[in-house]
Design a protein around this motif. Sequence first.
Motif, PDB file in Angstrom:
ATOM      1  N   VAL A 204       0.823  -1.216   0.000  1.00  0.00           N
ATOM      2  CA  VAL A 204       0.000   0.000   0.000  1.00  0.00           C
ATOM      3  C   VAL A 204       0.855   1.265   0.000  1.00  0.00           C
ATOM      4  CG1 VAL A 204      -1.981  -1.151   1.019  1.00  0.00           C
ATOM      5  CG2 VAL A 204      -0.296  -0.070   2.520  1.00  0.00           C
ATOM      6  N   SER A 205       2.034   1.200   0.603  1.00  0.00           N
ATOM      7  CA  SER A 205       2.910   2.379   0.590  1.00  0.00           C
ATOM      8  C   SER A 205       3.373   2.683  -0.829  1.00  0.00           C
ATOM      9  CB  SER A 205       4.118   2.156   1.507  1.00  0.00           C
ATOM     10  OG  SER A 205       3.714   2.027   2.854  1.00  0.00           O
ATOM     11  N   TYR A 206       3.683   1.639  -1.577  1.00  0.00           N
ATOM     12  CA  TYR A 206       4.108   1.850  -2.962  1.00  0.00           C
ATOM     13  C   TYR A 206       2.945   2.368  -3.812  1.00  0.00           C
ATOM     14  CZ  TYR A 206       6.107   1.106  -7.572  1.00  0.00           C
ATOM     15  OH  TYR A 206       6.570   1.299  -8.847  1.00  0.00           O
ATOM     16  N   PHE A 207       1.769   1.796  -3.612  1.00  0.00           N
ATOM     17  CA  PHE A 207       0.625   2.195  -4.433  1.00  0.00           C
ATOM     18  C   PHE A 207       0.280   3.671  -4.226  1.00  0.00           C
ATOM     19  CE2 PHE A 207      -3.960   2.623  -5.273  1.00  0.00           C
ATOM     20  CZ  PHE A 207      -4.007   2.160  -6.580  1.00  0.00           C
ATOM     21  N   TYR A 208       0.380   4.138  -2.984  1.00  0.00           N
ATOM     22  CA  TYR A 208      -0.009   5.518  -2.671  1.00  0.00           C
ATOM     23  C   TYR A 208       1.199   6.449  -2.534  1.00  0.00           C
ATOM     24  CZ  TYR A 208      -4.771   3.877  -1.894  1.00  0.00           C
ATOM     25  OH  TYR A 208      -6.038   3.347  -2.071  1.00  0.00           O
ATOM     26  N   SER A 211       0.911  10.094  -3.552  1.00  0.00           N
ATOM     27  CA  SER A 211      -0.032  10.892  -2.763  1.00  0.00           C
ATOM     28  C   SER A 211       0.509  11.184  -1.371  1.00  0.00           C
ATOM     29  CB  SER A 211      -1.375  10.154  -2.645  1.00  0.00           C
ATOM     30  OG  SER A 211      -1.946   9.914  -3.909  1.00  0.00           O
ATOM     31  N   ILE A 212       0.979  10.151  -0.693  1.00  0.00           N
ATOM     32  CA  ILE A 212       1.411  10.318   0.695  1.00  0.00           C
ATOM     33  C   ILE A 212       2.769  11.005   0.794  1.00  0.00           C
ATOM     34  CG2 ILE A 212       2.453   8.007   0.810  1.00  0.00           C
ATOM     35  CD1 ILE A 212       0.633   9.781   3.702  1.00  0.00           C
ATOM     36  N   GLY A 213       3.643  10.765  -0.179  1.00  0.00           N
ATOM     37  CA  GLY A 213       4.992  11.330  -0.126  1.00  0.00           C
ATOM     38  C   GLY A 213       5.020  12.842   0.022  1.00  0.00           C
ATOM     39  N   PHE A 220       7.993   7.991   4.441  1.00  0.00           N
ATOM     40  CA  PHE A 220       8.854   6.937   3.903  1.00  0.00           C
ATOM     41  C   PHE A 220      10.127   6.745   4.719  1.00  0.00           C
ATOM     42  CE2 PHE A 220       6.051   7.336   0.254  1.00  0.00           C
ATOM     43  CZ  PHE A 220       5.830   5.988  -0.016  1.00  0.00           C
ATOM     44  N   GLN A 221      10.504   7.739   5.479  1.00  0.00           N
ATOM     45  CA  GLN A 221      11.589   7.522   6.439  1.00  0.00           C
ATOM     46  C   GLN A 221      11.138   6.508   7.489  1.00  0.00           C
ATOM     47  OE1 GLN A 221      13.102  11.044   8.393  1.00  0.00           O
ATOM     48  NE2 GLN A 221      14.115   9.853   9.995  1.00  0.00           N
ATOM     49  N   GLU A 222       9.913   6.675   7.964  1.00  0.00           N
ATOM     50  CA  GLU A 222       9.363   5.726   8.938  1.00  0.00           C
ATOM     51  C   GLU A 222       9.226   4.338   8.323  1.00  0.00           C
ATOM     52  OE1 GLU A 222       7.611   4.077  12.408  1.00  0.00           O
ATOM     53  OE2 GLU A 222       8.918   5.804  12.030  1.00  0.00           O
ATOM     54  N   CYS A 226      11.034   0.971   9.662  1.00  0.00           N
ATOM     55  CA  CYS A 226      10.282  -0.256   9.962  1.00  0.00           C
ATOM     56  C   CYS A 226      10.930  -1.455   9.284  1.00  0.00           C
ATOM     57  CB  CYS A 226       8.838  -0.131   9.484  1.00  0.00           C
ATOM     58  SG  CYS A 226       7.772   0.895  10.504  1.00  0.00           S
ATOM     59  N   PHE A 227      11.252  -1.274   8.020  1.00  0.00           N
ATOM     60  CA  PHE A 227      11.848  -2.363   7.246  1.00  0.00           C
ATOM     61  C   PHE A 227      13.165  -2.810   7.870  1.00  0.00           C
ATOM     62  CE2 PHE A 227      14.659  -3.661   3.679  1.00  0.00           C
ATOM     63  CZ  PHE A 227      13.996  -4.824   3.331  1.00  0.00           C
ATOM     64  N   GLU A 228      14.002  -1.854   8.250  1.00  0.00           N
ATOM     65  CA  GLU A 228      15.295  -2.197   8.840  1.00  0.00           C
ATOM     66  C   GLU A 228      15.127  -2.849  10.214  1.00  0.00           C
ATOM     67  OE1 GLU A 228      18.215  -2.156   7.370  1.00  0.00           O
ATOM     68  OE2 GLU A 228      17.191  -1.463   5.558  1.00  0.00           O
ATOM     69  N   GLN A 229      14.168  -2.382  10.982  1.00  0.00           N
ATOM     70  CA  GLN A 229      13.929  -2.981  12.297  1.00  0.00           C
ATOM     71  C   GLN A 229      13.387  -4.398  12.162  1.00  0.00           C
ATOM     72  OE1 GLN A 229      11.421  -0.659  14.918  1.00  0.00           O
ATOM     73  NE2 GLN A 229      11.151  -2.342  16.360  1.00  0.00           N
TER      74      GLN A 229
END
Length: 258
Positions: A204-208, A211-213, A220-222, A226-229
Amino acid sequence: MSYSADKAHAIFSQLPEFEATRLREIVGMAEPYIEITDRYARLVSRLVSFLGHLPPKDDQDRVIRDLLADVFDFLYEGRALILGGKLSVAFPLARRAYESLSLLHLCTVEPKWATKWQAGKQIGNAEVRKALGVHPMGEPEAEMQELYKFFSEAAHPNRSLVPHRFLGEGNEYVLGLIGKPELYFVVDYCSKHLELWHWLAATVSYFYRESIGPADGAYFQEYNECFEQAKPVKKWLVESLPQLRAEAIEIDREGRST
C-alpha cells in the motif's frame, strides 16, 4: 479428583486466568516481534488516516482501500490470539488476511482485477497466485503457495494440527489454555504474521507513494526504519525454529515414554 458440578463450574471460571498466564509467558519472550508489528500497524494506520482526507480517484482506488482495511483488521486482531497461544483460533483470521492481501497486491499491479472484483466476480486464491506469479511486480508463486498451504491446512480440522489433549487419559480438563502451547508453533506463526505485515505495508505504501509522499515528508523515512527494524526480528524468529523444534520433539518423546 472425583467429578462434581461445582468443581466443573469452578475450573470453568479459571479459563481467563489460564489465558492471562499464557499471555504473560509468551509476551515476555516476544517483545521485539510486538514492537515491530505495532510499528507496522501504526504506519498503515497513518496512511489510512491520510486517505480519509483524500477521495478515491477510481474503482481501483476504492478496492485497494477496502482490501487494505480488511487485511489490517484481521492482522491486528490475530496477534492477540497468537500471543495468547490460541493458534488454532488464529489460523482462520490469518488465512483471511493472506487471501485479502494477495488479492490486494494483484489489484494494485493490475487494475483490471480490481474492476472485476468490484463488479462482484469471485476471484479464487489459486487464480491470484498464478497471476501474481507471472507479473513482473508480483510475488513468486511457490512462496505464495507455501504461505497459502500453511494458513489453509490449519484453517480446517487437520489431525496433525489439532492437538492430542488426552481428555480422560491423564488430563481431567483440556479447554482453553490450561495446556501450554508449543513455543515452536508460536514462533513460527509470529514469523509469518510479521511477514504479512511487511507485505501489506510495502504494497500500500508503494501504491499511494505519489499521494502520501508530498503530504507527509517523514512517511517513507518511517517505512524504511520499519523495514530495517523488521529484518533482525525476522532473522531471530526464523533462526530460533530449529532449536525449538528439537526441544518440542524431545518433550514429545519424553511424554510418550512416561
